[in-house]
Scaffold this motif. Sequence first.
Motif, PDB file in Angstrom:
ATOM      1  N   GLU A 135       0.614  -1.188   0.683  1.00 46.18           N
ATOM      2  CA  GLU A 135      -0.182   0.148  -0.041  1.00 46.18           C
ATOM      3  C   GLU A 135       1.379   1.330  -0.200  1.00 46.18           C
ATOM      4  OE1 GLU A 135      -4.074   2.139   0.720  1.00 46.18           O
ATOM      5  OE2 GLU A 135      -2.683   0.639  -0.099  1.00 46.18           O
ATOM      6  N   ARG A 160     -11.333   6.953   1.809  1.00 43.56           N
ATOM      7  CA  ARG A 160     -12.554   5.414   1.327  1.00 43.56           C
ATOM      8  C   ARG A 160     -12.363   4.618   1.816  1.00 43.56           C
ATOM      9  NH1 ARG A 160      -9.913   4.671  -3.377  1.00 43.56           N
ATOM     10  NH2 ARG A 160      -9.173   6.167  -3.493  1.00 43.56           N
ATOM     11  N   THR A 161     -11.187   4.573   2.567  1.00 45.28           N
ATOM     12  CA  THR A 161     -10.568   3.061   3.359  1.00 45.28           C
ATOM     13  C   THR A 161     -11.049   3.294   4.364  1.00 45.28           C
ATOM     14  OG1 THR A 161      -8.300   3.841   1.835  1.00 45.28           O
ATOM     15  CG2 THR A 161      -8.239   1.994   3.908  1.00 45.28           C
ATOM     16  N   ARG A 162     -12.144   2.081   4.259  1.00 39.07           N
ATOM     17  CA  ARG A 162     -12.416   2.019   5.874  1.00 39.07           C
ATOM     18  C   ARG A 162     -12.640  -0.325   6.314  1.00 39.07           C
ATOM     19  NH1 ARG A 162     -15.281   6.991   7.777  1.00 39.07           N
ATOM     20  NH2 ARG A 162     -15.291   7.663   6.018  1.00 39.07           N
ATOM     21  N   THR A 163     -11.915  -0.583   5.169  1.00 39.05           N
ATOM     22  CA  THR A 163     -11.935  -1.658   5.942  1.00 39.05           C
ATOM     23  C   THR A 163     -10.159  -2.357   5.646  1.00 39.05           C
ATOM     24  OG1 THR A 163     -12.918  -2.911   4.016  1.00 39.05           O
ATOM     25  CG2 THR A 163     -14.449  -2.135   6.438  1.00 39.05           C
ATOM     26  N   SER A 212     -10.393  -5.285   3.977  1.00 42.41           N
ATOM     27  CA  SER A 212     -10.547  -5.811   2.464  1.00 42.41           C
ATOM     28  C   SER A 212     -10.656  -4.784   1.435  1.00 42.41           C
ATOM     29  CB  SER A 212     -12.089  -6.242   2.896  1.00 42.41           C
ATOM     30  OG  SER A 212     -12.692  -6.602   1.467  1.00 42.41           O
ATOM     31  N   ASP A 213     -11.283  -3.447   1.448  1.00 44.03           N
ATOM     32  CA  ASP A 213     -10.336  -2.442   0.533  1.00 44.03           C
ATOM     33  C   ASP A 213      -8.997  -2.277   0.231  1.00 44.03           C
ATOM     34  OD1 ASP A 213     -13.137  -1.083   1.180  1.00 44.03           O
ATOM     35  OD2 ASP A 213     -12.746   0.054   2.279  1.00 44.03           O
ATOM     36  N   HIS A 217      -7.860  -5.476  -1.603  1.00 43.60           N
ATOM     37  CA  HIS A 217      -8.539  -6.453  -2.932  1.00 43.60           C
ATOM     38  C   HIS A 217      -7.409  -4.979  -4.145  1.00 43.60           C
ATOM     39  CE1 HIS A 217     -11.035  -8.445  -0.945  1.00 43.60           C
ATOM     40  NE2 HIS A 217     -11.314  -9.150  -2.337  1.00 43.60           N
ATOM     41  N   ARG A 218      -7.092  -3.765  -3.284  1.00 39.06           N
ATOM     42  CA  ARG A 218      -6.333  -3.032  -4.056  1.00 39.06           C
ATOM     43  C   ARG A 218      -4.830  -3.002  -4.047  1.00 39.06           C
ATOM     44  NH1 ARG A 218      -8.400   1.923  -0.627  1.00 39.06           N
ATOM     45  NH2 ARG A 218      -6.544   2.410   0.381  1.00 39.06           N
TER      46      ARG A 218
END
Length: 531
Positions: free
Chosen positions: A251, A502-505, A507-508, A511-512
Motif C-alpha cells: 500500500e 474511501r478506506t474503511r476496512t 478488505s479495501d 483488494h487494491r
Amino acid sequence: MTTTPRRVAHTGAGDGRDPSRDGWRNRVEAHVLTHYAPLWRAVQSNRWLYRRTNAALTDLAILKAPPRPNPLSTLAPYTSWASLTDRSYVGRHLPPDTAPHPGRPAPAVAAELFRRDGEGATCARSTALLPAFAQWFTDGFLRGHGRGGDPRRTDSPHTIDMVQLYGANAEVTACLRQFEGGRLKSRTVGGGEFPPLLCDQGRIRAEFEALKPVRWEDVPEQLRDTVFAAGGDRAHAHLGPMLVNVLFLREHNRIAGLLARAHPRWDDERLFQTTRNILVVMTIRLVLEEYINHLTPFHFRFRLDPRRTIRSSWYRENWSTIEFSLVYRWHSLIPSTYRIGGSDVPLLHTLANGRLIEERGMGPLFDDLSRQPAGRMGLFNTDPLLLPIEERSVEVSRELQVAPYNDYREHFGFPRATSLRQVTGDPQVLEALHDLYGGVDELDLYVGIFAEDARHGSLFGNLLGRIIGIDSFSEALTNPLLTPRLFTAETFSSEGMDILRRTRTLSDVVHRNIPEDDGRYLVSLGTKPTP
C-alpha cells in the motif's frame, strides 16, 4: 501454593459467575449499549446526532480512569520531572505494590494456567485474522520491556507511527527506502510485490545491518533466507504480522506511485513522508472503525472524527503503560494449527517463514485466516509453544510490582471483588485459581484479566475490556496528524484525503494490492463479516 493447577473437564462456560460486583452503573451502561438496536440505528442515521454521540461515547470510554498525564512511570515510586518527561521509561496507572505476597505461585506455575490441551477452544466471534492484525498493530508501540536488561525501560514511540513498517529510527528507515519515487525497497515474486529478503545464505545482508530482529538466534538456519527485511524487530516472528506488513508495504508503494504521477515536481523525500502520513492515519481509521468496533459488543459503531477529538479533556500526549502492555498479550487467540490452502500447518511452521506467504499468495492467505476461527480468549487456551511468553509476562509484572487484580478493578471503576466467583463461573478456572491463589485478593493482574468470563457478547471480561477501551482510544486519537490544523490536504495531499475517505476496512486495502490475482477474497476480523 506453588503446585501445578489441577485439570478438570473444561467447559469454557461462565454461567455460574456472580455479577453482583459489576456495579449498577456499569451494568446499566452495558445493557443500553448492547440492546435497543433500532434506537442505535436511528442515532447513526442522523449525521449531527451521530457525531455528538460518537464524541460522548468516546469520552465515556476513556474517562473511566483518571486521564493522562499519569503521576508515575517505572522510573520511581514518586512523581518527579523526569518521571513526567522521560519516555524511555514505561508508564503506569497505579503505583508499585510493595506488599509481600508469599502465597502467590511462581511465574512458571502461574503460566501453566494458560496451557492449551490439543487444538483448544475456538472463538465464536473472531477469525484468525484478528490476532494477526492485533499483533502487527501493537508491535508498533508496545515495544517489549527490557531495554538494556532493565524491564522498566522501553524504546516505544508511544504513538501510532508505523514503526513495524518503517523502523524505530532514521537509520533503520534509510536502509528500507529505495530513495526513488518515495518508495520502499521491494522485489517481485509471481507478479506480486514483497519486501526484500533480510539474509543471504543465512547472514543478514550488509544493506540491512541496521535491522536487529529480536530472538534472531532462535530462527532456524534453514528459514533465515525466507525472512523479510522489515522495520519492526518482531515483524518476522509469526505468520500474522508478516502478512499484514507485506500488505502495508504494497500500500505504501501504491500510494507513493499515485502521488508521484499527480505531483511530478515533488522530490523523493516529500513523496515518502506524505505517503507515510497517509498510512499512519489510514491505520488509525482501520483500528477505530473496523478493529475496535469488532472488539466491542455495542450496537453503536465508532467513527474517526478529528474535529471533535481535540476538544476533549483527556486529549494529552500518549504514554504507553505497563498495564496496557500486559492486557494486550492475546496469545490464546492464536490457533495451534492453521488451515492454509486446504492443509493443516502447525503454528511452529508459521514462525519466521516468509516462503509460506509467497507460495500461498496474499489474497488466498487473507481468505484462509478469515475463514478460520481464532482461539477463545482466556486461561487454558494458549499453545504450549507460547507458554514461555506467558511466564515472562508474569515475571515482568512481578519485577515491576504491578498491583493486584482487585486494585485495578477499583481504579477502573468496578467494585472490588470479594470472591473468585465474581471473576469467573468456569469450574476449571475457579478450582485452579483457588488452588494457586487461595482467594481473589492475591490474584495477579495478568492472570485475573484472562480468568474473567466474557460478558455481554464481548471477547473479554469486564476489566480487560475496559483497559483496552481506555488506552486504545486515547492511544489512537491523540496522534498529532489528527489535529484539525494538520488533518488537511496540505498534510496528505488531495489524493491522500480521498484515499482516507474511501478506506474503511482491511478488505479495501487488500483488494487494491493484489495485482497478481484478480480474485475476490473474504477479509474479515469477525466470523460474521461487517456489512
